[in-house]
Write a protein that holds these residues in place. Structure first.
Motif, PDB file in Angstrom:
ATOM      1  N   LYS A 123    -120.739  58.118   3.647  1.00 57.18           N
ATOM      2  CA  LYS A 123    -119.285  58.123   3.663  1.00 57.18           C
ATOM      3  C   LYS A 123    -118.723  56.858   3.031  1.00 57.18           C
ATOM      4  O   LYS A 123    -117.755  56.903   2.259  1.00 57.18           O
ATOM      5  CB  LYS A 123    -118.818  58.237   5.110  1.00 57.18           C
ATOM      6  N   TYR A 126    -118.994  57.110  -0.594  1.00 56.13           N
ATOM      7  CA  TYR A 126    -117.967  58.016  -1.119  1.00 56.13           C
ATOM      8  C   TYR A 126    -116.653  57.255  -1.296  1.00 56.13           C
ATOM      9  O   TYR A 126    -115.993  57.365  -2.335  1.00 56.13           O
ATOM     10  CB  TYR A 126    -117.808  59.198  -0.167  1.00 56.13           C
ATOM     11  N   SER A 187    -118.432  65.991   8.478  1.00 49.17           N
ATOM     12  CA  SER A 187    -117.067  65.512   8.318  1.00 49.17           C
ATOM     13  C   SER A 187    -116.085  66.633   8.602  1.00 49.17           C
ATOM     14  O   SER A 187    -116.392  67.812   8.424  1.00 49.17           O
ATOM     15  CB  SER A 187    -116.861  65.009   6.891  1.00 49.17           C
ATOM     16  N   ASP A 188    -114.887  66.240   9.066  1.00 49.78           N
ATOM     17  CA  ASP A 188    -113.874  67.238   9.400  1.00 49.78           C
ATOM     18  C   ASP A 188    -112.915  67.504   8.261  1.00 49.78           C
ATOM     19  O   ASP A 188    -111.819  68.019   8.477  1.00 49.78           O
ATOM     20  CB  ASP A 188    -113.046  66.748  10.595  1.00 49.78           C
ATOM     21  N   ILE A 189    -113.308  67.142   7.067  1.00 47.24           N
ATOM     22  CA  ILE A 189    -112.415  67.293   5.924  1.00 47.24           C
ATOM     23  C   ILE A 189    -111.922  68.733   5.804  1.00 47.24           C
ATOM     24  O   ILE A 189    -112.668  69.686   5.983  1.00 47.24           O
ATOM     25  CB  ILE A 189    -113.158  66.849   4.645  1.00 47.24           C
ATOM     26  N   TRP A 193    -108.841  70.273   0.616  1.00 46.55           N
ATOM     27  CA  TRP A 193    -109.048  69.118  -0.282  1.00 46.55           C
ATOM     28  C   TRP A 193    -110.214  69.379  -1.221  1.00 46.55           C
ATOM     29  O   TRP A 193    -110.262  68.844  -2.333  1.00 46.55           O
ATOM     30  CB  TRP A 193    -109.268  67.830   0.501  1.00 46.55           C
ATOM     31  N   GLN A 235    -101.116  58.994  -9.584  1.00 45.73           N
ATOM     32  CA  GLN A 235    -102.184  59.445  -8.697  1.00 45.73           C
ATOM     33  C   GLN A 235    -103.183  58.324  -8.454  1.00 45.73           C
ATOM     34  O   GLN A 235    -103.706  58.177  -7.351  1.00 45.73           O
ATOM     35  CB  GLN A 235    -102.881  60.639  -9.324  1.00 45.73           C
ATOM     36  N   GLN A 242    -104.553  55.513  -0.459  1.00 43.80           N
ATOM     37  CA  GLN A 242    -105.230  56.445   0.437  1.00 43.80           C
ATOM     38  C   GLN A 242    -106.627  55.930   0.802  1.00 43.80           C
ATOM     39  O   GLN A 242    -107.033  55.989   1.972  1.00 43.80           O
ATOM     40  CB  GLN A 242    -105.320  57.791  -0.281  1.00 43.80           C
ATOM     41  N   TYR A 245    -106.403  53.126   3.310  1.00 43.72           N
ATOM     42  CA  TYR A 245    -106.151  53.663   4.635  1.00 43.72           C
ATOM     43  C   TYR A 245    -107.405  54.287   5.233  1.00 43.72           C
ATOM     44  O   TYR A 245    -107.792  53.991   6.368  1.00 43.72           O
ATOM     45  CB  TYR A 245    -105.016  54.686   4.554  1.00 43.72           C
ATOM     46  N   GLN A 246    -108.106  55.097   4.416  1.00 44.18           N
ATOM     47  CA  GLN A 246    -109.241  55.812   4.994  1.00 44.18           C
ATOM     48  C   GLN A 246    -110.418  54.878   5.271  1.00 44.18           C
ATOM     49  O   GLN A 246    -111.158  55.062   6.226  1.00 44.18           O
ATOM     50  CB  GLN A 246    -109.651  56.983   4.091  1.00 44.18           C
ATOM     51  N   ARG A 249    -109.681  53.080   8.420  1.00 43.37           N
ATOM     52  CA  ARG A 249    -109.835  53.986   9.540  1.00 43.37           C
ATOM     53  C   ARG A 249    -111.306  54.061   9.959  1.00 43.37           C
ATOM     54  O   ARG A 249    -111.646  53.966  11.130  1.00 43.37           O
ATOM     55  CB  ARG A 249    -109.348  55.357   9.102  1.00 43.37           C
ATOM     56  N   GLN A 287     -96.489  64.599  -4.826  1.00 40.41           N
ATOM     57  CA  GLN A 287     -96.635  66.055  -4.837  1.00 40.41           C
ATOM     58  C   GLN A 287     -95.417  66.693  -5.494  1.00 40.41           C
ATOM     59  O   GLN A 287     -95.537  67.677  -6.236  1.00 40.41           O
ATOM     60  CB  GLN A 287     -96.854  66.558  -3.413  1.00 40.41           C
ATOM     61  N   LYS A 336    -101.911  65.360  13.966  1.00 40.43           N
ATOM     62  CA  LYS A 336    -102.023  63.993  14.459  1.00 40.43           C
ATOM     63  C   LYS A 336    -100.942  63.660  15.487  1.00 40.43           C
ATOM     64  O   LYS A 336    -101.194  62.975  16.469  1.00 40.43           O
ATOM     65  CB  LYS A 336    -101.908  63.013  13.288  1.00 40.43           C
TER      66      LYS A 336
HETATM   67  C1  LIG Z   1    -102.733  63.001   4.579  1.00 40.07           C
HETATM   68  C2  LIG Z   1    -104.008  62.178   4.586  1.00 40.07           C
HETATM   69  C3  LIG Z   1    -103.730  60.712   4.258  1.00 40.07           C
HETATM   70  C4  LIG Z   1    -104.676  62.298   5.958  1.00 40.07           C
HETATM   71  O1  LIG Z   1    -105.902  61.612   5.972  1.00 40.07           O
HETATM   72  P1  LIG Z   1    -106.719  61.489   7.356  1.00 40.07           P
HETATM   73  O2  LIG Z   1    -105.882  60.787   8.342  1.00 40.07           O
HETATM   74  O3  LIG Z   1    -108.039  60.906   7.018  1.00 40.07           O
HETATM   75  O4  LIG Z   1    -106.855  63.036   7.772  1.00 40.07           O
HETATM   76  P2  LIG Z   1    -107.778  63.689   8.899  1.00 40.07           P
HETATM   77  O5  LIG Z   1    -107.831  62.835  10.121  1.00 40.07           O
HETATM   78  O6  LIG Z   1    -107.364  65.114   9.039  1.00 40.07           O
HETATM   79  O7  LIG Z   1    -109.177  63.633   8.174  1.00 40.07           O
HETATM   80  C5  LIG Z   1    -110.292  64.409   8.571  1.00 40.07           C
HETATM   81  C6  LIG Z   1    -111.420  64.132   7.634  1.00 40.07           C
HETATM   82  O8  LIG Z   1    -111.076  64.544   6.315  1.00 40.07           O
HETATM   83  C7  LIG Z   1    -111.212  63.478   5.385  1.00 40.07           C
HETATM   84  N1  LIG Z   1    -110.106  63.598   4.427  1.00 40.07           N
HETATM   85  C8  LIG Z   1    -108.812  63.761   4.688  1.00 40.07           C
HETATM   86  N2  LIG Z   1    -108.100  63.918   3.564  1.00 40.07           N
HETATM   87  C9  LIG Z   1    -108.951  63.868   2.543  1.00 40.07           C
HETATM   88  C10 LIG Z   1    -108.808  63.968   1.126  1.00 40.07           C
HETATM   89  N3  LIG Z   1    -107.616  64.157   0.539  1.00 40.07           N
HETATM   90  N4  LIG Z   1    -109.914  63.875   0.377  1.00 40.07           N
HETATM   91  C11 LIG Z   1    -111.108  63.712   0.951  1.00 40.07           C
HETATM   92  N5  LIG Z   1    -111.318  63.586   2.281  1.00 40.07           N
HETATM   93  C12 LIG Z   1    -110.241  63.670   3.074  1.00 40.07           C
HETATM   94  C13 LIG Z   1    -111.119  62.245   6.207  1.00 40.07           C
HETATM   95  O9  LIG Z   1    -111.840  61.195   5.607  1.00 40.07           O
HETATM   96  C14 LIG Z   1    -111.767  62.665   7.521  1.00 40.07           C
HETATM   97  O10 LIG Z   1    -113.173  62.617   7.363  1.00 40.07           O
HETATM   98  P3  LIG Z   1    -114.143  62.405   8.653  1.00 40.07           P
HETATM   99  O11 LIG Z   1    -113.968  63.582   9.570  1.00 40.07           O
HETATM  100  O12 LIG Z   1    -115.503  62.398   8.008  1.00 40.07           O
HETATM  101  O13 LIG Z   1    -113.769  61.095   9.238  1.00 40.07           O
HETATM  102  C15 LIG Z   1    -104.999  62.696   3.505  1.00 40.07           C
HETATM  103  O14 LIG Z   1    -105.357  63.992   3.807  1.00 40.07           O
HETATM  104  C16 LIG Z   1    -104.371  62.657   2.134  1.00 40.07           C
HETATM  105  O15 LIG Z   1    -104.345  61.612   1.503  1.00 40.07           O
HETATM  106  N6  LIG Z   1    -103.863  63.783   1.622  1.00 40.07           N
HETATM  107  C17 LIG Z   1    -103.034  63.841   0.448  1.00 40.07           C
HETATM  108  C18 LIG Z   1    -103.823  64.059  -0.802  1.00 40.07           C
HETATM  109  C19 LIG Z   1    -102.836  64.331  -1.896  1.00 40.07           C
HETATM  110  O16 LIG Z   1    -101.902  65.062  -1.759  1.00 40.07           O
HETATM  111  N7  LIG Z   1    -103.046  63.780  -3.054  1.00 40.07           N
HETATM  112  C20 LIG Z   1    -102.201  64.033  -4.159  1.00 40.07           C
HETATM  113  C21 LIG Z   1    -102.939  64.571  -5.259  1.00 40.07           C
HETATM  114  S1  LIG Z   1    -104.496  63.790  -5.395  1.00 40.07           S
END
Ligand SMILES: CC(C)(COP(=O)(O)OP(=O)(O)OC[C@H]1O[C@@H](n2cnc3c(N)ncnc32)[C@H](O)[C@@H]1OP(=O)(O)O)[C@@H](O)C(=O)NCCC(=O)NCCS
Ligand SMILES: CC(C)(COP(=O)(O)OP(=O)(O)OC[C@H]1O[C@@H](n2cnc3c(N)ncnc32)[C@H](O)[C@@H]1OP(=O)(O)O)[C@@H](O)C(=O)NCCC(=O)NCCS
Lengths: 339, 339
Positions: A123, A126, A187-189, A193, A235, A242, A245-246, A249, A287, A336
């Motif tokens: 992870k 990644y 992972s819960d992704i 996505w 982007q 992003q 943040y991740q 986290r 978006q 959330k």
């Molecule tokens: C909204 C957002 C910030 C939430 O992220 P988050 O708080 O990590 O969301 P969750 O708690 O539901 O995540 C669950 C799992 O999915 C993963 N995940 C979430 N969004 C993801 C994404 N866009 N890509 C890859 N992995 C993602 C997380 O890392 C987490 O993994 P884990 O279970 O292994 O720890 C994220 O989904 C996001 O950035 N989305 C927007 C993407 C977008 O619209 N981009 C524009 C075009 S690229």
């Protein structure tokens, strides 16, 4: 030479005895593993059954049962699920199905790792990969746009744009593969996505075949490409935020010594989750802009003088991706905030 | 409800005890694995050292040593190596490095399987995959060429050809990934066959961007495409034959109960290896035709009126691949006939 001969014989014996230990180790292991797997599976189905029983008791307005007690039992069950799935025991649960994408590219090889350490490492790697690519995401289109006005007189040549699209294709293929692997590793992704990256792969492939030159009015024809590049730069910025943040986290979770989801409650990661409210407006703007670029492409394809099918297809894909991203971001936020 | 409560408590306890067994199993295993790994590694280096010592004794024209004895010792060492690498012990040798290609697409996940059964399954699935694709390899260009003369009046439209190239790109990406995985799992596949697929990926990508229409003299411009499609059909036939040979080779090994390379001597698989002498002329003809197509492309690019860089690049790539294939096929045959 005699000494050598003795050594060779010893090596041969060593190889045989090692082979014996190895095969007995493997067969011993596989039976023990099998029994752990059975235990995990039966426990999993027990928990499922209990959950649905309690759920139906709770929600059937049965006056005889105490709702407080039901909630407590539900909480206990949730805790048991967390112990089962997040700890070492999780590796003995039946793996999530591999999905057609991985099977197509990799065949039936197992990409699940049973050690939590390696799962974390995958992870982290990644995240690091996404960081590296986010920078390129920013710089590549930026360079194209700059060179366009400085050197290329407002008209992009085909080759660099195609190189960019080829790079995008490989990037998205890599991301899709890695995300599928993360999913297999627990992972819960959200599936969206990953689908989103399939769409992006398809779009990169389509735009590879799109001839952006060849008409007298270059600037007008390339309006779509220009918008696309601008959006790609945005982007890049969003990806960097992003990722930050991740990554935080993940680190917060590790630092708390609580790799288990159950232990992380809303309050504890508030510092990180606060960032989410900062990130989300940016994501929504992105978006919106994505949908705008898609509409713009569709407009030129339908009402302008650009007749290539690639333009309208890319337009439709961008709009679909924007809608899907929006819906899924909103759903994530809703889940959330329910905690 | 009381009964439910008891069950929930039991489930909770079950989860905890399962978690304990799982983590003790994993930690016990990892130390035992570690010691097996150390033994395998030290044995491996001993064998290497002995081999080089014997080799230098043997080849330094030292009159004092008996060459027969040296040869016997070398054979023993070879046998020891086979026991070490082909059996269960092989899974404890340090894995072959993953290579940049796998790392780029998959990240640091481990794709090595420690069970011989799964390794065989992966290989069989690889052969089955190649069979499926070989048929498409035959039919896809065939359909294009037929439709060209029946419906399209001798001039291929762009879209179906691009769809074909896109399919090739994905196919070759999949093959490269799978072959890399086989290599990590101990296959002796020559690196060239993998590089060859990287080249083919690159070529498919390049020809995606190649605009095959747009000039008045379509038939002349598409001469290169036509040759390429004809060659692709031949390749389909060669792939089918090659698969048949390689599958039988694998099955003979399995049927003899001798998954160990050491046990399979030239004579035993003669029925299969005989096929090789039938296959090879076909392969050489293919490779000759591949080079011819490459030269033809280069000629049109350099002396004809086709100016696109894609044409000359594809020509060069085809010639390089033909040379590499030829050299490696000859080397394979030489190694085999030395047994
Ligand atoms: C909204 C957002 C910030 C939430 O992220 P988050 O708080 O990590 O969301 P969750 O708690 O539901 O995540 C669950 C799992 O999915 C993963 N995940 C979430 N969004 C993801 C994404 N866009 N890509 C890859 N992995 C993602 C997380 O890392 C987490 O993994 P884990 O279970 O292994 O720890 C994220 O989904 C996001 O950035 N989305 C927007 C993407 C977008 O619209 N981009 C524009 C075009 S690229
Ligand atoms: C010549 C040839 C038939 C020899 O095959 P072989 O007898 O299996 O060769 P080796 O014994 O050296 O094989 C060693 C390993 O490499 C694999 N291998 C050999 N050639 C391969 C190829 N072209 N693609 C994939 N794997 C190959 C074998 O399956 C074997 O795997 P294993 O160790 O897991 O059992 C084969 O290499 C071949 O077909 N080459 C020609 C390819 C060609 O020129 N095609 C034209 C364009 S596609």
């Amino acid at each position: 030479l005699d000494a050598l001969q003795a050594e060779v014989t010893k090596a041969m014996e060593g190889a045989k005895s090692l082979q014996d230990s190895a095969s007995s180790f493997i067969s011993r292991n596989s039976s023990e593993e099998q029994s752990l797997r059975l235990r995990a599976q039966s426990l999993d189905s027990t928990i499922r059954r209990l959950r649905s029983q309690i759920y139906s008791l709770h929600h059937h307005d049965n006056k005889a049962v105490d709702p407080k007690l039901c909630e407590k039992l539900e909480e206990d069950l949730h805790r048991a699920t967390c112990v089962l799935t997040d700890g070492d025991a999780g590796s003995f649960l039946p793996p999530k199905a591999h999905g057609g994408f991985l099977r197509m590219f990799l065949g039936p090889i197992n990409v699940r790792s049973s050690s939590k350490d390696i799962q974390l490492k995958v992870k982290e790697e990644y995240n690091a990969y996404r960081d590296r690519t986010a920078l390129l995401f920013l710089l590549f289109p930026f360079a194209l746009l700059i060179l366009r006005s400085w050197i290329w007189d407002g008209c992009l040549p085909t080759f660099p744009v195609q190189a960019y699209q080829a790079w995008l294709l490989f990037l998205y293929t890599g991301l899709s593969l890695r995300e599928n692997i993360l999913r297999v590793n627990g992972s819960d992704i959200r599936p969206w996505w990953i689908y989103h990256h399939y769409c992006a792969m398809f779009m990169a492939m389509v735009s590879l075949t799109w001839d952006i030159q060849g008409q007298p009015n270059c600037a007008q024809k390339q309006r779509g490409v220009e918008l696309f590049l601008q959006w790609a730069m945005m982007q890049g910025v969003a990806m960097l935020l992003q990722n930050r943040y991740q990554r935080q986290r993940l680190y917060t979770r590790i630092a708390l010594g609580k790799a288990n989801r159950m232990d992380v409650v809303w309050g504890e990661t508030a510092g990180v989750d606060g960032q989410l409210w900062l990130l989300c407006p940016i994501l929504f703007i992105m978006q919106g802009f994505e949908a705008y670029v898609g509409l713009q492409l569709l407009k030129t394809a339908l009402f302008g003088d650009v007749t290539e099918w690639q333009v309208s297809l890319c337009g439709v894909l961008l709009i679909l991706m924007a809608i899907g991203n929006f819906v899924n971001t909103v759903q994530t936020l809703m889940v959330k905030s329910r905690f």
